[in-house]
Design an enzyme around this catalytic site. Structure first.
Site, PDB file in Angstrom:
ATOM      1  N   SER A 138       0.725  -0.873  -0.073  1.00  0.00           N
ATOM      2  CA  SER A 138      -0.100   0.337  -0.176  1.00  0.00           C
ATOM      3  C   SER A 138       0.946   1.586  -0.003  1.00  0.00           C
ATOM      4  O   SER A 138       2.235   1.087   0.685  1.00  0.00           O
ATOM      5  CB  SER A 138      -0.639  -0.051   1.564  1.00  0.00           C
ATOM      6  N   TYR A 151      -2.238   0.276  10.506  1.00  0.00           N
ATOM      7  CA  TYR A 151      -2.570  -0.521   9.084  1.00  0.00           C
ATOM      8  C   TYR A 151      -1.147   0.040   8.426  1.00  0.00           C
ATOM      9  O   TYR A 151      -0.753  -1.302   7.628  1.00  0.00           O
ATOM     10  CB  TYR A 151      -3.521  -0.201   8.551  1.00  0.00           C
TER      11      TYR A 151
END
Length: 254
Positions: A138, A151
């Site tokens: 990501s 995250y």
């Protein structure tokens, strides 16, 4: 464009969002796609959509955070030429607002789950003379994004894991790369907006879209096609690399 005939590809989190788009891209390219997911309703919907195109893909319910489940399933599948580690969960919170349980939950799926799949796939790929592993990282692994502590931590681990695996298995003809999406319009985004901004969904969607320099969110299909390329023989010279697909988010926001 890319031919994956006679290749078995395992795609985790393959029944929704980017994973589902990747399943379709691989199935259209002729791969024997094996879907792994934990949501039976999403699996049923994905299989129905595949059938509408005349495509098929066996689906398996499996909790990738549990190594024994992954080992049993991979033994059942047999040959695995391609592994796409797409399954993951999100979490909103800072370091001091993230509970221990929430932090552990994210690590169990996003990091340990990827490790479990790689751990079980590599011996299979060695016997086959090589293979391809693609991890879903990501932009959060490289950019500071507010309220994404757990995250971001998990995706930073995936970024580093990709480099380690690529280095360790060069002699075994196993390639390993990662893809780092920016904001992508998936059902998760719609659910997040409905839950956190009731009545203001479109306003917040437009605001989030504009955080991408290109002016919009990506689509799952766009990410799925990049994954397809990186897992194909046409990308056989590529390993140990992360590919942002982010509308310019990393480079043009700095």
């Amino acid at each position: 464009m890319y031919n994956l005939k006679n290749k078995t590809a395992v795609i985790t989190g393959g029944a929704s969002g980017i994973g589902k788009a990747t399943v379709f891209a691989f199935a259209r390219a002729g791969a024997n796609v094996q879907i792994i997911d934990v949501n039976q309703a999403n699996v049923d919907a994905t299989l129905a959509d595949l059938k509408s195109e005349g495509l098929t893909a066996p689906a398996h319910i499996c909790d990738i955070s549990k190594q024994t489940e992954v080992r049993k399933l991979f033994t059942t599948i047999g040959d695995i030429h391609i592994l796409v580690n797409n399954a993951g969960i999100a979490h909103i919170g800072r370091a001091d607002t993230t509970s221990e349980d929430d932090f552990q939950r994210v690590m169990d799926v996003n990091v340990k789950g990827v490790y479990n799949c790689i751990h079980e796939a590599i011996p299979i790929m060695k016997k086959l003379g090589g293979g391809v592993i693609l991890n879903m990282a990501s932009v959060a692994a490289q950019m500071g994004i507010a309220d994404r502590f757990a995250y971001s931590t998990s995706k930073g681990a995936i970024y580093a894991m990709t480099l380690s695996v690529a280095k360790d298995y060069l002699a075994d003809n196993i390639r390993c790369n990662s893809v780092s999406p920016g904001r992508v319009h998936t059902p998760f985004v719609d659910g997040f907006l409905a839950k956190n901004y009731p009545g203001k969904e479109q306003e917040m969607f437009d605001k989030l879209s504009k955080t991408q320099p290109i002016g919009r969110m990506g689509t799952p299909d766009e990410v799925g096609h990049l994954v397809l390329y990186l897992c194909s023989d046409e990308a056989s010279f590529i390993t140990g690399t992360d590919y942002p697909i982010d509308g310019g988010f990393i480079k043009l926001n700095t």
